[in-house]
Write a protein that holds these residues in place. Structure first.
Motif, PDB file in Angstrom:
ATOM      1  N   GLY A 124      25.846   1.104 -43.584  1.00  0.00           N
ATOM      2  CA  GLY A 124      26.705  -0.265 -43.733  1.00  0.00           C
ATOM      3  C   GLY A 124      25.954  -1.717 -44.302  1.00  0.00           C
ATOM      4  O   GLY A 124      26.823  -2.517 -44.787  1.00  0.00           O
ATOM      5  N   LEU A 125      24.861  -1.475 -44.613  1.00  0.00           N
ATOM      6  CA  LEU A 125      23.989  -2.490 -45.031  1.00  0.00           C
ATOM      7  C   LEU A 125      23.795  -2.410 -46.588  1.00  0.00           C
ATOM      8  O   LEU A 125      23.612  -3.242 -47.516  1.00  0.00           O
ATOM      9  N   CYS A 126      24.062  -1.087 -46.962  1.00  0.00           N
ATOM     10  CA  CYS A 126      23.790  -0.698 -48.509  1.00  0.00           C
ATOM     11  C   CYS A 126      24.820  -1.655 -49.463  1.00  0.00           C
ATOM     12  O   CYS A 126      26.043  -1.771 -49.204  1.00  0.00           O
ATOM     13  N   SER A 127      24.307  -1.917 -50.618  1.00  0.00           N
ATOM     14  CA  SER A 127      25.416  -2.629 -51.753  1.00  0.00           C
ATOM     15  C   SER A 127      26.179  -1.436 -52.347  1.00  0.00           C
ATOM     16  O   SER A 127      27.360  -1.743 -52.443  1.00  0.00           O
ATOM     17  N   VAL A 128      25.689  -0.216 -52.385  1.00  0.00           N
ATOM     18  CA  VAL A 128      26.576   0.862 -52.839  1.00  0.00           C
ATOM     19  C   VAL A 128      26.379   1.987 -51.723  1.00  0.00           C
ATOM     20  O   VAL A 128      25.404   2.539 -51.462  1.00  0.00           O
ATOM     21  N   THR A 129      27.486   2.342 -50.871  1.00  0.00           N
ATOM     22  CA  THR A 129      27.586   3.224 -49.771  1.00  0.00           C
ATOM     23  C   THR A 129      27.063   4.592 -50.271  1.00  0.00           C
ATOM     24  O   THR A 129      27.591   5.068 -50.844  1.00  0.00           O
ATOM     25  N   PRO A 130      26.135   5.116 -49.348  1.00  0.00           N
ATOM     26  CA  PRO A 130      25.770   6.411 -49.758  1.00  0.00           C
ATOM     27  C   PRO A 130      26.693   7.208 -48.685  1.00  0.00           C
ATOM     28  O   PRO A 130      27.319   6.943 -48.073  1.00  0.00           O
ATOM     29  N   TRP A 131      26.501   8.638 -49.210  1.00  0.00           N
ATOM     30  CA  TRP A 131      27.268   9.698 -48.502  1.00  0.00           C
ATOM     31  C   TRP A 131      26.468  10.066 -47.225  1.00  0.00           C
ATOM     32  O   TRP A 131      25.051  10.004 -47.333  1.00  0.00           O
ATOM     33  N   ARG A 132      27.016  10.689 -46.363  1.00  0.00           N
ATOM     34  CA  ARG A 132      26.259  11.084 -45.077  1.00  0.00           C
ATOM     35  C   ARG A 132      26.875  12.499 -44.795  1.00  0.00           C
ATOM     36  O   ARG A 132      28.188  12.841 -44.605  1.00  0.00           O
ATOM     37  N   PHE A 133      25.734  13.305 -44.494  1.00  0.00           N
ATOM     38  CA  PHE A 133      26.019  14.583 -43.881  1.00  0.00           C
ATOM     39  C   PHE A 133      25.634  14.800 -42.642  1.00  0.00           C
ATOM     40  O   PHE A 133      24.182  14.783 -42.497  1.00  0.00           O
ATOM     41  N   VAL A 134      26.302  14.813 -41.323  1.00  0.00           N
ATOM     42  CA  VAL A 134      25.912  14.851 -40.090  1.00  0.00           C
ATOM     43  C   VAL A 134      26.051  15.923 -39.378  1.00  0.00           C
ATOM     44  O   VAL A 134      27.176  16.431 -39.187  1.00  0.00           O
ATOM     45  N   ASN A 135      25.041  16.444 -38.926  1.00  0.00           N
ATOM     46  CA  ASN A 135      25.250  17.850 -38.139  1.00  0.00           C
ATOM     47  C   ASN A 135      25.876  17.313 -36.527  1.00  0.00           C
ATOM     48  O   ASN A 135      25.414  16.388 -35.927  1.00  0.00           O
ATOM     49  N   GLY A 136      26.922  17.677 -36.083  1.00  0.00           N
ATOM     50  CA  GLY A 136      27.559  17.503 -34.995  1.00  0.00           C
ATOM     51  C   GLY A 136      27.120  18.290 -33.670  1.00  0.00           C
ATOM     52  O   GLY A 136      27.293  18.138 -32.469  1.00  0.00           O
ATOM     53  N   LEU A 137      26.144  19.353 -33.919  1.00  0.00           N
ATOM     54  CA  LEU A 137      25.887  19.986 -32.749  1.00  0.00           C
ATOM     55  C   LEU A 137      24.362  19.975 -32.708  1.00  0.00           C
ATOM     56  O   LEU A 137      23.483  19.604 -33.871  1.00  0.00           O
ATOM     57  N   SER A 138      23.815  20.430 -31.544  1.00  0.00           N
ATOM     58  CA  SER A 138      22.251  20.286 -31.343  1.00  0.00           C
ATOM     59  C   SER A 138      21.619  21.375 -32.248  1.00  0.00           C
ATOM     60  O   SER A 138      22.156  22.385 -32.570  1.00  0.00           O
ATOM     61  N   ARG A 139      20.368  20.955 -32.699  1.00  0.00           N
ATOM     62  CA  ARG A 139      19.652  22.079 -33.543  1.00  0.00           C
ATOM     63  C   ARG A 139      19.186  23.378 -32.367  1.00  0.00           C
ATOM     64  O   ARG A 139      18.636  24.287 -32.867  1.00  0.00           O
ATOM     65  N   LEU A 140      19.435  23.154 -31.003  1.00  0.00           N
ATOM     66  CA  LEU A 140      19.578  24.356 -30.147  1.00  0.00           C
ATOM     67  C   LEU A 140      20.708  25.416 -30.525  1.00  0.00           C
ATOM     68  O   LEU A 140      20.408  26.454 -29.897  1.00  0.00           O
ATOM     69  N   VAL A 141      21.628  25.003 -31.092  1.00  0.00           N
ATOM     70  CA  VAL A 141      22.519  25.978 -31.425  1.00  0.00           C
ATOM     71  C   VAL A 141      22.119  26.917 -32.748  1.00  0.00           C
ATOM     72  O   VAL A 141      21.908  28.022 -32.622  1.00  0.00           O
ATOM     73  N   VAL A 142      21.981  25.947 -33.705  1.00  0.00           N
ATOM     74  CA  VAL A 142      21.144  26.618 -34.821  1.00  0.00           C
ATOM     75  C   VAL A 142      20.413  25.399 -35.593  1.00  0.00           C
ATOM     76  O   VAL A 142      20.663  24.343 -35.549  1.00  0.00           O
ATOM     77  N   ASP A 143      19.262  25.828 -36.187  1.00  0.00           N
ATOM     78  CA  ASP A 143      18.533  24.740 -36.871  1.00  0.00           C
ATOM     79  C   ASP A 143      18.884  24.821 -38.201  1.00  0.00           C
ATOM     80  O   ASP A 143      18.278  25.636 -38.815  1.00  0.00           O
ATOM     81  N   PRO A 144      19.658  24.167 -38.885  1.00  0.00           N
ATOM     82  CA  PRO A 144      20.118  24.203 -40.416  1.00  0.00           C
ATOM     83  C   PRO A 144      19.102  24.138 -41.229  1.00  0.00           C
ATOM     84  O   PRO A 144      19.192  24.232 -42.450  1.00  0.00           O
TER      85      PRO A 144
END
Length: 267
Positions: free
Chosen positions: A67-87
């Motif tokens: 939200g602070l960036c002059s040019v908004t980056p893309w974000r890839f966010v894991n919705g699950l804990s790494r206890l499920v799998v660690d990507p």
């Protein structure tokens, strides 16, 4: 009706011209019930383990920075804990963490206790969660390459101020901000920008206590247009450890991360 399983990952759109992908793999505490049934810890022990293993508030950090960036980056966010799998692990025996029971599918906790029964078959979890995640990250990087001619993956992590037993290299320095690098994918200019961006937090260090960075296997050591850097923030800078609330340091760190992202537009 059963509660729908939460989305395993989310790609959040940035500006069409941004090559930057903020990757947040370890921020979630969500363990679906179908996975919880294969974990031997009781509810209290599981919550304690999540306190230690989760990179708490890093998804919020990436969101605030975006939200602070002059040019908004893309974000890839894991919705699950790494206890499920660690990507971020290799799902085979090349990964040294496998010997510690913390390969792509963990069988041990941060303190070396049993997490899953001996001899558990990891393939169902890999098929359901790991491989789709890897495919989606690969596609996200390919999309940035097609759109801008390059891609920069910034891995957003945190780590405890005191080493946990599972850490294979926990005896080394624990700087306020650890920058994980790769000899092929971390160019000097990217590293210099990160060192400058986070210089106000008491210093940065390289590859200790954690090293390397995430690059999809398709691109790893094969495409120099893909840059990558891991940012490991020591948790006492911004939160109450081990799994408590965020503090005012989160805003300053978000500002620093935004400065790094903005600087990458001119790199």
């Amino acid at each position: 009706m059963p509660t729908p399983e939460p989305s395993p990952f989310q790609l959040l759109s940035g500006a069409p011209g941004s090559p930057v992908l903020l990757h947040v793999p370890h921020s979630s505490r969500v363990v679906p019930q179908r996975v919880r049934g294969g974990i031997v810890l009781d509810d209290g022990a599981l919550e304690s383990e999540l306190d230690h293993i989760t990179d708490s508030h890093t998804a919020d950090l990436a969101a605030r920075a975006s939200g602070l960036c002059s040019v908004t980056p893309w974000r890839f966010v894991n919705g699950l804990s790494r206890l499920v799998v660690d990507p971020e692990r290799f799902p085979d025996d090349r990964e040294e963490m496998l010997a510690a029971g913390m390969g792509a599918v963990y069988t041990r906790t941060t303190h070396g206790e049993v997490l899953r029964p001996a001899g558990v078959d990891p393939e169902p979890l890999l098929d359901r969660y790991f491989h789709p995640y890897a495919d989606a990250m690969t596609a996200a990087v390919d999309d940035r390459l097609a759109a801008t001619g390059r891609a920069v993956v910034i891995d957003v992590h945190s780590y405890p101020s005191r080493a946990l037993p599972y850490e294979l290299h926990g005896t080394g320095p624990r700087p306020p901000v650890c920058l994980g690098t790769d000899g092929f994918h971390t160019p000097p200019g990217l590293l210099a920008l990160a060192e400058a961006a986070f210089s106000g937090f008491g210093g940065t260090g390289l590859d200790s206590p954690f090293s390397g960075t995430y690059v999809p296997l398709k691109h790893y050591e094969a495409d120099s247009r893909v840059g990558a850097l891991m940012i490991e923030i020591r948790r006492d800078l911004y939160m109450t450890e081990p799994g408590g609330p965020a503090g005012p340091g989160l805003d300053a760190l978000a500002s620093a991360l935004a400065g790094l992202v903005d600087g990458l537009m001119d790199l």
